[in-house]
Design a protein around this motif. Structure first.
Motif, PDB file in Angstrom:
ATOM      1  N   ALA A 212       0.865  -1.174   0.000  1.00 38.01           N
ATOM      2  CA  ALA A 212       0.000   0.000   0.000  1.00 38.01           C
ATOM      3  C   ALA A 212       0.900   1.222   0.000  1.00 38.01           C
ATOM      4  O   ALA A 212       1.990   1.194   0.569  1.00 38.01           O
ATOM      5  N   PRO A 213       0.469   2.319  -0.637  1.00 41.87           N
ATOM      6  CA  PRO A 213       1.347   3.493  -0.683  1.00 41.87           C
ATOM      7  C   PRO A 213       1.668   3.991   0.720  1.00 41.87           C
ATOM      8  O   PRO A 213       0.874   3.827   1.641  1.00 41.87           O
ATOM      9  N   ASP A 214       2.845   4.551   0.854  1.00 41.37           N
ATOM     10  CA  ASP A 214       3.272   5.132   2.126  1.00 41.37           C
ATOM     11  C   ASP A 214       2.509   6.441   2.295  1.00 41.37           C
ATOM     12  O   ASP A 214       2.898   7.474   1.772  1.00 41.37           O
ATOM     13  N   SER A 215       1.380   6.378   3.011  1.00 42.05           N
ATOM     14  CA  SER A 215       0.452   7.514   3.000  1.00 42.05           C
ATOM     15  C   SER A 215       1.046   8.739   3.683  1.00 42.05           C
ATOM     16  O   SER A 215       0.769   9.865   3.294  1.00 42.05           O
ATOM     17  N   ARG A 216       1.898   8.506   4.684  1.00 37.37           N
ATOM     18  CA  ARG A 216       2.492   9.656   5.364  1.00 37.37           C
ATOM     19  C   ARG A 216       3.383  10.437   4.386  1.00 37.37           C
ATOM     20  O   ARG A 216       3.287  11.652   4.265  1.00 37.37           O
ATOM     21  N   THR A 217       4.248   9.713   3.682  1.00 36.59           N
ATOM     22  CA  THR A 217       5.127  10.366   2.714  1.00 36.59           C
ATOM     23  C   THR A 217       4.306  11.060   1.635  1.00 36.59           C
ATOM     24  O   THR A 217       4.615  12.189   1.237  1.00 36.59           O
ATOM     25  N   ASP A 218       3.226  10.407   1.176  1.00 34.31           N
ATOM     26  CA  ASP A 218       2.380  11.022   0.151  1.00 34.31           C
ATOM     27  C   ASP A 218       1.799  12.342   0.628  1.00 34.31           C
ATOM     28  O   ASP A 218       1.803  13.328  -0.090  1.00 34.31           O
ATOM     29  N   ARG A 219       1.294  12.316   1.883  1.00 35.03           N
ATOM     30  CA  ARG A 219       0.668  13.526   2.406  1.00 35.03           C
ATOM     31  C   ARG A 219       1.678  14.665   2.533  1.00 35.03           C
ATOM     32  O   ARG A 219       1.409  15.797   2.148  1.00 35.03           O
ATOM     33  N   ILE A 220       2.862  14.336   3.055  1.00 36.03           N
ATOM     34  CA  ILE A 220       3.879  15.382   3.233  1.00 36.03           C
ATOM     35  C   ILE A 220       4.322  15.924   1.871  1.00 36.03           C
ATOM     36  O   ILE A 220       4.468  17.121   1.680  1.00 36.03           O
ATOM     37  N   PRO A 440      11.370   7.675   1.540  1.00 36.42           N
ATOM     38  CA  PRO A 440      10.221   7.975   2.409  1.00 36.42           C
ATOM     39  C   PRO A 440      10.697   8.833   3.577  1.00 36.42           C
ATOM     40  O   PRO A 440      11.848   8.730   4.003  1.00 36.42           O
ATOM     41  N   TYR A 441       9.810   9.698   4.070  1.00 35.46           N
ATOM     42  CA  TYR A 441      10.191  10.514   5.231  1.00 35.46           C
ATOM     43  C   TYR A 441      10.347   9.619   6.448  1.00 35.46           C
ATOM     44  O   TYR A 441       9.485   8.794   6.746  1.00 35.46           O
ATOM     45  N   ARG A 442      11.458   9.746   7.111  1.00 33.74           N
ATOM     46  CA  ARG A 442      11.687   8.968   8.334  1.00 33.74           C
ATOM     47  C   ARG A 442      12.354   9.877   9.350  1.00 33.74           C
ATOM     48  O   ARG A 442      13.273  10.617   9.012  1.00 33.74           O
ATOM     49  N   MET A 443      11.905   9.794  10.590  1.00 31.22           N
ATOM     50  CA  MET A 443      12.485  10.633  11.626  1.00 31.22           C
ATOM     51  C   MET A 443      13.791  10.010  12.111  1.00 31.22           C
ATOM     52  O   MET A 443      13.802   8.878  12.566  1.00 31.22           O
TER      53      MET A 443
ATOM     54  N   ASP B  76      -1.001   1.435 -19.017  1.00 32.55           N
ATOM     55  CA  ASP B  76      -1.543   0.169 -18.531  1.00 32.55           C
ATOM     56  C   ASP B  76      -2.953   0.371 -18.023  1.00 32.55           C
ATOM     57  O   ASP B  76      -3.165   0.908 -16.947  1.00 32.55           O
ATOM     58  N   ALA B  77      -3.925  -0.071 -18.842  1.00 29.02           N
ATOM     59  CA  ALA B  77      -5.308   0.039 -18.395  1.00 29.02           C
ATOM     60  C   ALA B  77      -5.911  -1.337 -18.215  1.00 29.02           C
ATOM     61  O   ALA B  77      -6.815  -1.539 -17.414  1.00 29.02           O
ATOM     62  N   ALA B  78      -5.375  -2.327 -18.964  1.00 27.81           N
ATOM     63  CA  ALA B  78      -5.997  -3.644 -19.032  1.00 27.81           C
ATOM     64  C   ALA B  78      -5.887  -4.413 -17.719  1.00 27.81           C
ATOM     65  O   ALA B  78      -6.839  -5.052 -17.289  1.00 27.81           O
ATOM     66  N   ASP B  79      -4.735  -4.337 -17.062  1.00 25.13           N
ATOM     67  CA  ASP B  79      -4.466  -5.189 -15.912  1.00 25.13           C
ATOM     68  C   ASP B  79      -4.618  -4.384 -14.617  1.00 25.13           C
ATOM     69  O   ASP B  79      -3.716  -3.647 -14.214  1.00 25.13           O
ATOM     70  N   PRO B  80      -5.784  -4.489 -13.970  1.00 28.52           N
ATOM     71  CA  PRO B  80      -6.017  -3.652 -12.780  1.00 28.52           C
ATOM     72  C   PRO B  80      -5.054  -3.985 -11.641  1.00 28.52           C
ATOM     73  O   PRO B  80      -4.642  -3.111 -10.883  1.00 28.52           O
ATOM     74  N   GLN B  81      -4.684  -5.260 -11.551  1.00 23.76           N
ATOM     75  CA  GLN B  81      -3.758  -5.666 -10.491  1.00 23.76           C
ATOM     76  C   GLN B  81      -2.444  -4.903 -10.637  1.00 23.76           C
ATOM     77  O   GLN B  81      -1.905  -4.331  -9.702  1.00 23.76           O
ATOM     78  N   ARG B  82      -1.981  -4.892 -11.875  1.00 25.28           N
ATOM     79  CA  ARG B  82      -0.723  -4.246 -12.171  1.00 25.28           C
ATOM     80  C   ARG B  82      -0.844  -2.732 -11.988  1.00 25.28           C
ATOM     81  O   ARG B  82       0.053  -2.073 -11.494  1.00 25.28           O
ATOM     82  N   ALA B  83      -1.988  -2.221 -12.427  1.00 23.73           N
ATOM     83  CA  ALA B  83      -2.181  -0.778 -12.312  1.00 23.73           C
ATOM     84  C   ALA B  83      -2.100  -0.344 -10.862  1.00 23.73           C
ATOM     85  O   ALA B  83      -1.497   0.669 -10.540  1.00 23.73           O
ATOM     86  N   ARG B  84      -2.660  -1.177  -9.955  1.00 21.73           N
ATOM     87  CA  ARG B  84      -2.636  -0.799  -8.555  1.00 21.73           C
ATOM     88  C   ARG B  84      -1.211  -0.894  -7.997  1.00 21.73           C
ATOM     89  O   ARG B  84      -0.794  -0.084  -7.210  1.00 21.73           O
ATOM     90  N   SER B  85      -0.510  -1.904  -8.482  1.00 23.64           N
ATOM     91  CA  SER B  85       0.827  -2.118  -7.925  1.00 23.64           C
ATOM     92  C   SER B  85       1.766  -0.977  -8.288  1.00 23.64           C
ATOM     93  O   SER B  85       2.764  -0.768  -7.637  1.00 23.64           O
ATOM     94  N   ALA B  86       1.435  -0.246  -9.355  1.00 23.56           N
ATOM     95  CA  ALA B  86       2.359   0.810  -9.780  1.00 23.56           C
ATOM     96  C   ALA B  86       2.089   2.134  -9.069  1.00 23.56           C
ATOM     97  O   ALA B  86       2.947   2.995  -9.054  1.00 23.56           O
ATOM     98  N   THR B  87       0.922   2.268  -8.482  1.00 25.17           N
ATOM     99  CA  THR B  87       0.620   3.562  -7.850  1.00 25.17           C
ATOM    100  C   THR B  87       1.015   3.619  -6.397  1.00 25.17           C
ATOM    101  O   THR B  87       1.225   2.660  -5.754  1.00 25.17           O
TER     102      THR B  87
END
Lengths: 638, 87
Positions: A212-220, A440-443, B76-87
């Motif tokens: 999952a994206p590092d939400s703290r870094t994203d927000r900062i 990523p931001y780290r203290m 990449d629009a076709a593969d949603p799994q991949r699309a999520r992994s890149a964001t």
């Protein structure tokens, strides 16, 4: 290429090298394993820092060598080359390590395994440490460490460096590298594409997918890298840095200054009169004091820089300003070194090591001395206080403050202009690849920060101290010998002045007078200029000696003496506003700093570059002063 | 159809393609994980338009546009799994 035979492990200390990419927590791990007693030095012939520490709480003597951070084993920067050369045993006096500890960030395994694979190819006993394993779980990922260990054929230990998790297990492993395996056979990979295909496959097998994206870094980052807000924050951070260097450091600087002055007076009072006491009090103590007085500024600057770097902001600042630096042929990474030069060009030039491309690194080093370092500050303060009227212009902003700001601006503009000039002449060539990780931001922990600041500050004291100590002794001799014959009718001040006039330094001042007369400078300023070649701030104490004010801390007395100095025959004032302005411009441009020249030679590996910088800056200084003096006389009519 | 990476909109996931015939991805970028088949996303441009921040292989890099001219991507629009992994 091959590891030391297992038999060699039995006697002498075990030597284990730490290999890893930047931003993987390698330094935190090194500190956690070795405690505070790291030995810091340099690899022979290059200016790459070598750090070694003993494993703490260990039953065996295990030495850990912290190699510089690297993304691959065939890199181009000095740091990257050292890693490859240590592993290959190509560095004189540096034996091939007994075993390798590879560090990879568990959250970026898809990249990190590329380096792990390169290291495994060496066929040395290897252990993989995964840092930030807690973050993988926090960001909804998983990682089968056992499986990874089986695939790689080596031990894998997960740790959380700053909290000490996993360190006990790792310590046990470190005491017994005989049990580490060396992975010899890996699926063949001829190029990066095949290597990363293997990496991707391994990641799939151990479940190390996307997190999952590092939400703290994203927000900062949404704030700090925002087109408008980001630039505003950047300006604010720089302002804060300046403010801290120039205001917060003052009490400590005054205390150090006063302490050394008092020590000098005490020495004169208690020690028997004679040249040994004079040398000690006026040469050595004054010289050492002249260096140490900048220590508070250096410490504040380094605290800022290390904190901003460790927390992850410096990379963002470089990202924001890269475009501007690109216009003059520098890059985002040039920014931090140039910023450091506001304290002192010596750490600034050393900080240029982080610039990966040799061309931009050289350009950054060569223009560094134009940035207004803190040693110019005493000179600027003295002359501005003496000649620029203390009137307010707008609100709280006065003429003197504006003059100071103008000098800083002139320095920075000349640095950038010179970089552009270098870029279109001597250093013309292809643009090298510029890449920079945005971690990523780290203290950072307080302990880590304190240790880094301590190391940088003590390195500064040692480096600058030895040089300034030497030059101040030499200068003292030149200013004091030969003495004028003793004349009992003269007052002590007049005798001191007569001594100075007969000294070697005065003769040098007279000798260069024809060269500096067009700039409005007389022999006294000439002596000051010669003295300031060692270090800029020396001109203040030299002028104090010439004008026989005695105590160089007494700006008021020296200021009045300079303003009131008249030509004995014509009765005209010697030191006029055009002269003062010309002298200020001279100090903006000229490379009057032995430490900078020495460090420049060491960092570029040749005396050619400091020689070039010195001549270029001296020419610029002479021409700039000439124009300023004559323009000033024409406009001000004096 | 592969498009130049420079033409990719920030935030849009894509997969790195083979470069045009006769061109090569710089060694340095390959070492950093820029090999064909790797998902990536341009996160943002710097306030002055250059450089750009790219997320690839779970980390973020800042690179100048001028260095990206060999890179081509397939949005990449076709593969949603991949699309999520890149964001």
């Amino acid at each position: 290429m091959t590891a030391a035979p297992a038999a060699a492990l039995a006697d002498g200390p075990l030597r284990i090298a730490l290999v890893g990419s930047p931003n993987t927590g390698k330094t935190t791990l090194f500190n956690a394993l070795t405690g505070s007693a790291a030995r810091v030095g340099n690899y022979p012939g290059v200016t790459v820092e070598r750090r070694e520490g003993a494993l703490v709480r260990a039953k065996r003597d295990v030495r850990i060598l912290d190699l510089p951070g690297t993304y691959c084993l065939d890199g181009e920067t000095p740091d990257e080359k050292v890693v490859a050369e240590v592993l290959a045993g190509h560095i004189t006096g540096e034996a091939v390590p007994d075993a390798l500890l590879v560090v990879a960030d568990a959250t970026t395994l898809q990249r990190g395994l590329g380096l792990v694979r390169e290291v495994l190819k060496r066929g040395m006993p290897t252990l993989l440490v995964l840092t930030m394993v807690d973050e993988v779980k926090a960001r909804g990922g998983k990682l089968d460490v056992m499986r990874l260990s089986r695939i790689l054929g080596i031990h894998v230990v997960g740790v959380v460096g700053h909290r000490g998790v996993g360190l006990d297990q790792l310590r046990t492993f470190l005491e017994h590298p005989e049990s580490w395996s060396r992975r010899a056979a890996l699926p063949p990979a001829d190029d990066a594409a095949q290597r990363f295909a293997w990496v991707d496959q391994v990641c799939r097998e151990v479940g190390a997918g996307a997190l999952a994206p590092d939400s703290r870094t994203d927000r900062i980052d949404q704030v700090l890298l925002h087109p408008v807000l980001g630039v505003a924050v950047f300006a604010l951070v720089m302002l804060l840095l300046f403010q801290s260097i120039f205001s917060w450091a003052v009490p400590a600087m005054d205390a150090i200054d006063g302490g050394f002055a008092a020590l000098g007076r005490l020495s004169h009072a208690w020690l028997p009169e004679g040249w040994v006491t004079d040398l000690w009090a006026d040469g050595i103590l004054a010289g050492v004091g002249a260096v140490l007085v900048f220590l508070p500024q250096i410490v504040i600057l380094f605290t800022f820089l290390h904190f901003l770097t460790d927390v992850g902001y410096m990379a963002r600042a470089a990202f924001v300003v890269d475009r501007v630096m690109g216009w003059v042929g520098l890059q985002g990474r040039s920014f931090v070194p140039l910023l450091s030069c506001y304290a002192c060009a010596v750490p600034g030039i050393m900080a240029a090591r982080t610039i990966a491309s040799p061309r931009e690194r050289l350009a950054t080093i060569l223009v560094s001395p134009f940035m207004t370092c803190s040693a110019r500050l005493p000179v600027y303060t003295l002359l501005i206080a003496a000649f620029v009227p203390a009137v307010r212009v707008v609100g709280p902003i006065g003429m003197q403050g504006l003059a100071m700001f103008a000098l800083y601006l002139l320095g920075a503009a000349t640095a950038l202009g010179s970089a552009a000039l270098l870029n279109s002449t001597l250093l013309r060539g292809t643009i090298s690849v510029f890449y920079m990780e945005l971690p990523p931001y780290r203290m950072p922990t307080f302990k880590l920060l304190a240790r880094q600041v301590w190391r940088s500050a003590s390195a500064f004291v040692k480096r600058a101290g030895t040089i300034i100590l030497t030059t101040s002794v030499v200068l003292w001799v030149l200013l004091n010998f030969p003495k004028a014959p003793h004349d009992p009718t003269l007052s002590p001040e007049a005798q001191a002045q007569a001594n100075l006039r007969s000294s070697i330094a005065a003769r040098v001042g007279h000798a260069i007078e024809p060269a500096i007369a067009p700039l409005g400078f007389d022999w006294k300023i000439g002596v000051g200029l010669v003295a300031s070649l060692a270090a800029r701030e020396v001109i203040v104490s030299t002028l104090a000696q010439i004008y026989a004010v005695g105590d160089s801390d007494d700006y008021g007395g020296l200021r009045d003496a300079i303003v009131g100095d008249v030509d004995p025959t014509s009765g005209k004032r010697l030191f006029t506003l055009p002269t003062a302005l010309a002298l200020l411009v001279f100090f903006v441009f000229a490379l009057q700093c032995t430490s900078t020249i020495v460090v420049m030679a060491r960092e570029t590996g040749s005396w050619k570059w400091p020689a070039l910088a010195f001549s270029y800056m001296l020419t610029l200084a002479w021409c700039g002063s000439f124009v300023t003096y004559h323009l000033g006389r024409a406009l001000l009519g004096s | 159809m592969p498009i130049p990476l420079i033409g990719l909109a920030p935030g849009a996931p894509a997969v790195l393609c083979d470069p045009e015939a006769g061109r090569e991805i710089p060694r340095r970028l390959q070492d950093l994980g820029f090999v064909p088949g790797t998902p990536l996303v341009i996160r943002r441009r710097a306030p002055l338009g250059d450089p750009v921040e790219i997320e690839i292989r779970g980390y973020r890099l800042c690179l100048r546009l001028a260095q990206l001219d060999t890179l081509r991507v397939e949005p990449d629009a076709a593969d949603p799994q991949r699309a999520r992994s890149a964001t």
